[in-house]
Scaffold this motif. Structure first.
Motif, PDB file in Angstrom:
ATOM      1  N   PRO A 118     -60.943 -13.902 -62.507  1.00 31.24           N
ATOM      2  CA  PRO A 118     -60.527 -15.126 -61.803  1.00 31.24           C
ATOM      3  C   PRO A 118     -59.491 -15.949 -62.565  1.00 31.24           C
ATOM      4  O   PRO A 118     -58.571 -16.497 -61.958  1.00 31.24           O
ATOM      5  CB  PRO A 118     -61.850 -15.895 -61.649  1.00 31.24           C
ATOM      6  CG  PRO A 118     -62.734 -15.372 -62.746  1.00 31.24           C
ATOM      7  CD  PRO A 118     -62.368 -13.932 -62.903  1.00 31.24           C
ATOM      8  N   LEU A 119     -59.623 -16.044 -63.875  1.00 31.87           N
ATOM      9  CA  LEU A 119     -58.707 -16.881 -64.649  1.00 31.87           C
ATOM     10  C   LEU A 119     -57.278 -16.364 -64.545  1.00 31.87           C
ATOM     11  O   LEU A 119     -56.350 -17.119 -64.220  1.00 31.87           O
ATOM     12  CB  LEU A 119     -59.145 -16.937 -66.108  1.00 31.87           C
ATOM     13  CG  LEU A 119     -58.250 -17.785 -67.029  1.00 31.87           C
ATOM     14  CD1 LEU A 119     -58.208 -19.233 -66.546  1.00 31.87           C
ATOM     15  CD2 LEU A 119     -58.746 -17.706 -68.477  1.00 31.87           C
ATOM     16  N   PHE A 120     -57.104 -15.078 -64.811  1.00 32.82           N
ATOM     17  CA  PHE A 120     -55.758 -14.507 -64.773  1.00 32.82           C
ATOM     18  C   PHE A 120     -55.201 -14.542 -63.351  1.00 32.82           C
ATOM     19  O   PHE A 120     -54.057 -14.946 -63.132  1.00 32.82           O
ATOM     20  CB  PHE A 120     -55.785 -13.074 -65.289  1.00 32.82           C
ATOM     21  CG  PHE A 120     -54.422 -12.430 -65.331  1.00 32.82           C
ATOM     22  CD1 PHE A 120     -53.611 -12.561 -66.445  1.00 32.82           C
ATOM     23  CD2 PHE A 120     -53.943 -11.711 -64.248  1.00 32.82           C
ATOM     24  CE1 PHE A 120     -52.345 -11.989 -66.473  1.00 32.82           C
ATOM     25  CE2 PHE A 120     -52.693 -11.132 -64.268  1.00 32.82           C
ATOM     26  CZ  PHE A 120     -51.885 -11.270 -65.388  1.00 32.82           C
ATOM     27  N   SER A 121     -56.018 -14.123 -62.379  1.00 36.48           N
ATOM     28  CA  SER A 121     -55.545 -14.019 -60.999  1.00 36.48           C
ATOM     29  C   SER A 121     -55.120 -15.373 -60.446  1.00 36.48           C
ATOM     30  O   SER A 121     -54.037 -15.515 -59.864  1.00 36.48           O
ATOM     31  CB  SER A 121     -56.633 -13.409 -60.109  1.00 36.48           C
ATOM     32  OG  SER A 121     -56.956 -12.104 -60.513  1.00 36.48           O
ATOM     33  N   LEU A 122     -55.976 -16.391 -60.614  1.00 35.95           N
ATOM     34  CA  LEU A 122     -55.674 -17.703 -60.047  1.00 35.95           C
ATOM     35  C   LEU A 122     -54.570 -18.410 -60.831  1.00 35.95           C
ATOM     36  O   LEU A 122     -53.814 -19.204 -60.251  1.00 35.95           O
ATOM     37  CB  LEU A 122     -56.941 -18.550 -60.001  1.00 35.95           C
ATOM     38  CG  LEU A 122     -58.052 -17.985 -59.092  1.00 35.95           C
ATOM     39  CD1 LEU A 122     -59.267 -18.903 -59.099  1.00 35.95           C
ATOM     40  CD2 LEU A 122     -57.542 -17.775 -57.667  1.00 35.95           C
ATOM     41  N   THR A 123     -54.455 -18.130 -62.123  1.00 37.87           N
ATOM     42  CA  THR A 123     -53.329 -18.667 -62.883  1.00 37.87           C
ATOM     43  C   THR A 123     -52.028 -18.077 -62.356  1.00 37.87           C
ATOM     44  O   THR A 123     -51.015 -18.778 -62.199  1.00 37.87           O
ATOM     45  CB  THR A 123     -53.471 -18.350 -64.380  1.00 37.87           C
ATOM     46  OG1 THR A 123     -54.669 -18.975 -64.874  1.00 37.87           O
ATOM     47  CG2 THR A 123     -52.280 -18.879 -65.167  1.00 37.87           C
ATOM     48  N   TYR A 124     -52.048 -16.785 -62.081  1.00 37.14           N
ATOM     49  CA  TYR A 124     -50.889 -16.103 -61.490  1.00 37.14           C
ATOM     50  C   TYR A 124     -50.513 -16.767 -60.179  1.00 37.14           C
ATOM     51  O   TYR A 124     -49.342 -17.066 -59.917  1.00 37.14           O
ATOM     52  CB  TYR A 124     -51.251 -14.634 -61.256  1.00 37.14           C
ATOM     53  CG  TYR A 124     -50.106 -13.658 -61.378  1.00 37.14           C
ATOM     54  CD1 TYR A 124     -49.982 -12.865 -62.514  1.00 37.14           C
ATOM     55  CD2 TYR A 124     -49.177 -13.498 -60.365  1.00 37.14           C
ATOM     56  CE1 TYR A 124     -48.949 -11.940 -62.637  1.00 37.14           C
ATOM     57  CE2 TYR A 124     -48.146 -12.582 -60.471  1.00 37.14           C
ATOM     58  CZ  TYR A 124     -48.031 -11.804 -61.611  1.00 37.14           C
ATOM     59  OH  TYR A 124     -47.005 -10.905 -61.719  1.00 37.14           O
ATOM     60  N   GLY A 125     -51.533 -17.008 -59.343  1.00 42.71           N
ATOM     61  CA  GLY A 125     -51.282 -17.661 -58.072  1.00 42.71           C
ATOM     62  C   GLY A 125     -50.789 -19.084 -58.242  1.00 42.71           C
ATOM     63  O   GLY A 125     -49.955 -19.566 -57.465  1.00 42.71           O
ATOM     64  N   GLY A 126     -51.293 -19.782 -59.275  1.00 42.60           N
ATOM     65  CA  GLY A 126     -50.862 -21.148 -59.545  1.00 42.60           C
ATOM     66  C   GLY A 126     -49.388 -21.215 -59.907  1.00 42.60           C
ATOM     67  O   GLY A 126     -48.678 -22.142 -59.491  1.00 42.60           O
ATOM     68  N   VAL A 127     -48.924 -20.246 -60.675  1.00 44.55           N
ATOM     69  CA  VAL A 127     -47.501 -20.198 -61.035  1.00 44.55           C
ATOM     70  C   VAL A 127     -46.647 -19.997 -59.782  1.00 44.55           C
ATOM     71  O   VAL A 127     -45.595 -20.635 -59.611  1.00 44.55           O
ATOM     72  CB  VAL A 127     -47.244 -19.074 -62.057  1.00 44.55           C
ATOM     73  CG1 VAL A 127     -45.749 -18.888 -62.282  1.00 44.55           C
ATOM     74  CG2 VAL A 127     -47.939 -19.382 -63.377  1.00 44.55           C
ATOM     75  N   ILE A 128     -47.098 -19.124 -58.892  1.00 46.19           N
ATOM     76  CA  ILE A 128     -46.382 -18.901 -57.638  1.00 46.19           C
ATOM     77  C   ILE A 128     -46.374 -20.180 -56.802  1.00 46.19           C
ATOM     78  O   ILE A 128     -45.361 -20.537 -56.185  1.00 46.19           O
ATOM     79  CB  ILE A 128     -47.024 -17.746 -56.842  1.00 46.19           C
ATOM     80  CG1 ILE A 128     -46.914 -16.424 -57.629  1.00 46.19           C
ATOM     81  CG2 ILE A 128     -46.366 -17.608 -55.465  1.00 46.19           C
ATOM     82  CD1 ILE A 128     -45.497 -15.968 -57.893  1.00 46.19           C
TER      83      ILE A 128
END
Length: 260
Positions: free
Chosen positions: A48-58
């Motif tokens: 979740p941390l990596f995935s949602l951080t990725y989405g946050g950057v987008i």
């Protein structure tokens, strides 16, 4: 049937294995795209941390683009930029493919692992991204031509807007379809098997043509989810983008033959 039949491997004059120009595709069901989304959601829960951080950057990138366009006073450019985002989206999701691959291999997902994998395939990735950028530039020029033939003004009226949106959508859909068939499996394939850009693109096109209806469903799901992410001012992209990125990895694994 003889299961012990020897596999013939073609080699060049230096003794190196000659890789096929096209990797075969499996036949998938119409339900498969929904299964890919379910598997993608499972990957988000695993990392979740990596995935949602990725989405946050987008999400932040989406807000920045919206703000720049608004400041420039050309709100109609949002349509063009939105189609452009569809073109480069597969390349932006490379790290998500890597995370799904790590989970599949039973590894603890690590961002550093993603960077190491990306560096191994940098030449092929850059070539493919360059192709996407060329298509994006051509699409931008085509969009400019739409503006020339259908100029927008205060007196354009409803009919003028309908014509502009119809032509713009048709042109954008052509480029989006072109990118979809060539890239939907290409980058995951490069990551997994270190194939070159041409082999990856041809394999992707072949897989789509052999699974037209399921891939049409998959394209519709991608479009609907991205639209949901955009209309929420990009907030939905925090979840939508990683979900589609992880699901795209599982789409590749199910559709492209895993036989050597």
């Amino acid at each position: 049937m003889d299961n012990n039949k020897e596999v013939v491997v073609e080699r060049d004059e230096n003794g190196e294995e000659i890789k096929p120009l096209l990797i075969s595709a499996n036949t998938i069901s119409v339900r498969a795209p929904f299964e890919w989304l379910a598997k993608g959601w499972a990957d988000i829960r695993r990392a979740p941390l990596f995935s949602l951080t990725y989405g946050g950057v987008i999400h932040l990138s989406t807000l920045l683009v919206f703000w720049l366009v608004y400041q420039g006073g050309n709100t109609t450019m949002l349509f063009t930029i939105g189609m452009g985002a569809l073109l480069v989206g597969p390349a932006l999701a490379f790290g998500l493919y890597s995370i799904s691959r790590q989970i599949e291999l039973g590894l603890e997902p690590r961002p550093g692992y993603c960077f190491r994998e990306a560096s191994k395939h940098m030449r092929n990735e850059l070539l493919f991204v360059l192709i996407l950028l060329v298509i994006l530039l051509i699409w931008a020029r085509a969009a400019s031509m739409v503006h020339i033939f259908f100029p927008l003004g205060d007196d354009i009226g409803i009919e003028g807007w309908m014509q502009f949106l119809a032509v713009g959508t048709a042109v954008g859909s052509f480029f989006a379809a072109l990118v979809f068939v060539t890239s939907v499996f290409s980058l995951p394939l490069m990551l997994d098997r270190n194939t070159d850009a041409i082999t990856s693109a041809l394999t992707s096109i072949n897989a789509v043509l052999n699974n037209k209806l399921p891939m049409l469903v998959w394209a519709a799901l991608i479009g609907a989810l991205l639209l949901a992410g955009v209309v929420t001012l990009g907030i939905g992209m925090i979840v939508v983008f990683p979900l589609l990125g992880h699901a795209s990895w599982h789409a590749y694994r199910d559709t492209i033959s895993q036989q050597a």
